[in-house]
Write an enzyme that holds these catalytic residues in place. Structure first.
Site, mmCIF file in Angstrom:
data_model
loop_
_atom_site.group_PDB
_atom_site.id
_atom_site.type_symbol
_atom_site.label_atom_id
_atom_site.label_comp_id
_atom_site.label_asym_id
_atom_site.label_seq_id
_atom_site.Cartn_x
_atom_site.Cartn_y
_atom_site.Cartn_z
ATOM 1 N N ARG A 1 5.488 -12.655 9.672
ATOM 2 C CA ARG A 1 6.141 -11.399 9.339
ATOM 3 C C ARG A 1 7.468 -11.298 10.092
ATOM 4 O O ARG A 1 7.687 -11.979 11.083
ATOM 5 C CB ARG A 1 5.247 -10.197 9.654
ATOM 6 N N LYS B 1 4.310 0.314 9.511
ATOM 7 C CA LYS B 1 4.295 1.601 8.808
ATOM 8 C C LYS B 1 3.595 2.666 9.630
ATOM 9 O O LYS B 1 3.990 3.825 9.598
ATOM 10 C CB LYS B 1 3.606 1.448 7.451
ATOM 11 N N GLU C 1 0.868 -1.169 0.000
ATOM 12 C CA GLU C 1 0.000 0.000 0.000
ATOM 13 C C GLU C 1 0.910 1.226 0.000
ATOM 14 O O GLU C 1 1.809 1.315 0.835
ATOM 15 C CB GLU C 1 -0.893 0.009 1.250
#
Ligand code: ATP
Ligand code: MG
Length: 561
Positions: free
Chosen positions: A263, A273, A37
């Site tokens: 992750r 983020k 994104e």
């Protein structure tokens, strides 16, 4: 395309799944994608996903797409799109012709939403966001149906078309999939497919004021691109039934499958983020590419080679359970690469002047210094030597303890690639601070060896004072004092107040004036350094990439022996 070495990833469960699917004829062509994104810069966690996706595609002669998941214009910007592309290229990867945007599919996604409404599997809801949350129930209690759930398809279609036209303000209506408000999986309790967002999109400008959610856009985008294996992180495991539901209920062109892996979490930093955005917005760092940031742009600015990041990702592997990886492993990979590839230079970070009283005033000798003592093939450079030099302040002690082998009054040391000198006097200011040393050199010891074979223990780095280049040097510590900083409200509590140390009076050997941008070198005895992006010939600025000491391999050898 820059070829990845084969088997960049050690074998892992995802690779096994793909291998089996090919063998069993469940998949003809391996197509993966990396779907960022564009709401921030990439961090090293993304590098793990990038190497996994591009790596398996290459190993199975498939392809990997870069797809921007640009479905929320309030947070997304062109700057991030550009930065993400730059970072992926820096990692040595190439998406070729396969650059896509979820926004390319907005019209198709809209048509599919219409289709679901028509067949009675989606509806427009008028509940507010708070009411929807309230109706959704909890992990232990089922949800309740919205009063609008059974409104006629015709009415929903008309409202959806008015949503698109811009008849309603943000938040007034949403489109929801009609699945099961009592499902044990909350993601299946009539999830939102479309919401109203009056905001300019970086690519579609003001063409749309309704946007698909991640859940409604992702699987269908995968399908449009004929992605075979849609690899994402574990937090999407609970979304997989929804991913499958949309694929099963829509006339999509292909049937992709989602797989999840753990992750990357890294100690002493944060790979979220949202948290990194907060650090940037609130000026806790100088920007996304601050050298202390775990972003790829920060690491590049700091002098981390992309090869070291690749090696790190390869070492940590791909697993299905979450864990925190020791930052020392990344640092070890960086140090290991630089130890082999970085040229050696001389720089004094905290200078102390030494005047060699018996060396002729005005004379300069150009000594030969190897660019890498362990690699003859990288050659030598000229290193000027003169009567006045700088050494490190902490390489001298007036009253040295027993194990201090560097310079002290009446003591002899070796100047690397130069001569042996003996300290003869110490000059101090009125406060008693040492400001200068006096010394004598032995002209018979050029190159640093005594012809009579006398023992000299200490070897110091140094820089000729009249030839030195002035520079500022930045030293870094971890951004957080806490080894596992919290990404929630307590984020700022764990910030290390002394993660940046600025040294303004450093002295460099003259050849460092011509260093290429992005080239990292070893300052002998001090670590690895590179010029900062803000460095100019008038104001040289260096970043310390990493120190010389390796806490990781030390800990490892401690364990084994
Ligand atoms: P963040 O949680 O940092 O905001 P994100 O998942 O929202 O990250 P995206 O831009 O959506 O960021 O991520 C793109 C891809 O990178 C996704 O497939 C995501 O699963 C993967 N990814 C994100 N963070 C990590 C990580 N720490 N380790 C491995 N893969 C990651
Ligand atoms: Mg995401």
């Amino acid at each position: 395309m820059n070829e990845l070495p084969s088997n960049i990833e050690n074998s892992n469960f995802i690779r096994d799944i793909i291998g089996n699917d090919l063998r069993d004829g469940l998949c003809e062509k391996v197509v993966t994608r990396f779907p960022p994104e564009p709401n921030g810069y990439l961090h090293i966690g993304h590098a793990k996903s990038i190497y996994l996706n591009f790596g398996v595609a290459q190993d199975f002669s498939g392809r990997c797409h870069l797809r921007f998941d640009d479905t929320n214009p309030t947070r997304e910007e062109q700057e991030y799109i550009d930065a993400i592309k730059t970072d992926i290229q820096w990692l040595g990867l190439d998406w070729g012709d396969h650059l896509y945007y979820a926004s390319d599919y907005f019209e198709q996604l809209y048509d599919w939403a219409v289709h679901l409404i028509q067949i009675g599997k989606a509806y427009v809801d008028d509940l507010t966001a708070d009411e929807i949350r309230d109706y959704r129930g909890t992990l232990t209690e089922p949800g309740r149906n919205s009063p609008h759930r059974d409104r006629p398809a015709k009415e929903s279609l008309s409202l959806f078309s008015r949503m698109r036209k811009g008849d309603f303000p943000n938040g007034q209506r949403v489109v929801r999939a009609k699945i099961d408000m009592a499902s044990g999986n909350i993601n299946l309790r009539d999830p939102i497919m479309y919401r109203i967002i009056h905001s300019t999109h970086p690519r579609t400008a003001n063409n749309w004021c309704i946007y698909p959610t991640y859940d409604f856009a992702h699987g269908q985008s995968d399908s449009i691109e004929h992605v075979s294996h849609s690899i994402c992180t574990l937090e999407f495991e609970d979304h997989r039934p929804l991913y499958d539901w949309f694929i099963e209920n829509l006339p999509v062109p292909s049937r992709p499958h989602q797989y999840e892996f753990a992750r990357l979490n890294l100690s002493y930093t944060i790979l979220s983020k949202r948290a990194l955005t907060q650090l940037v917005r609130e000026n806790h760092v100088s920007g996304w590419n601050d050298p202390r940031m775990p972003t790829l742009s920060g690491m590049r600015r700091r002098g981390f080679p992309s090869e070291a990041i690749r090696e790190f990702v390869k070492r940590i592997g791909v697993a299905k359970n979450n864990s925190v990886v020791d930052t020392a492993i990344l640092e070890h990979c960086v140090r290991d690469f630089l130890n082999q590839h970085a040229e050696r230079r001389m720089a004094v970070l905290r200078p102390l002047k030494v005047i060699i009283e018996n060396y002729p005033d005005g004379k300069t000798e150009n000594l030969d210094a190897p660019n890498n003592p362990a690699k003859e093939e990288v050659g030598t450079r000229k290193l000027p030597f003169s009567r006045e030099i700088y050494i490190e302040q902490d390489d001298f002690m007036e009253e040295p303890p027993k194990k201090f082998f560097r310079l002290a009054p009446e003591r002899e040391v070796r100047l690397r690639y130069g001569y042996l000198i003996t300290c003869t006097d110490v000059k101090k200011d009125p406060n008693g601070e040492i400001i200068e040393l006096r010394a004598q050199y032995d002209p018979a010891t050029k190159g640093g060896n005594a012809p009579d074979g006398r023992k000299v223990k200490g070897t110091l780095h140094w820089v000729s004072a009249p030839h030195a280049i002035d520079a500022e040097v930045h030293l870094f510590e971890h951004l957080f004092t806490d080894s596992e900083p919290r990404s929630d409200g307590d984020l700022l509590k764990g910030i290390n107040p002394s993660s940046l140390e600025i040294l303004r009076d450093c002295k460099l050997e003259p050849s460092l004036g011509n260093l290429d941008k992005g080239q990292t070198v070893q300052f002998e005895r001090k670590g690895y350094f590179c010029t900062d992006t803000d460095s100019t010939s008038d104001r040289m600025l260096f970043n310390r990439t990493i120190g010389l000491r390796d806490s990781w391999s030390k800990a490892q050898s401690g364990k084994t022996g």
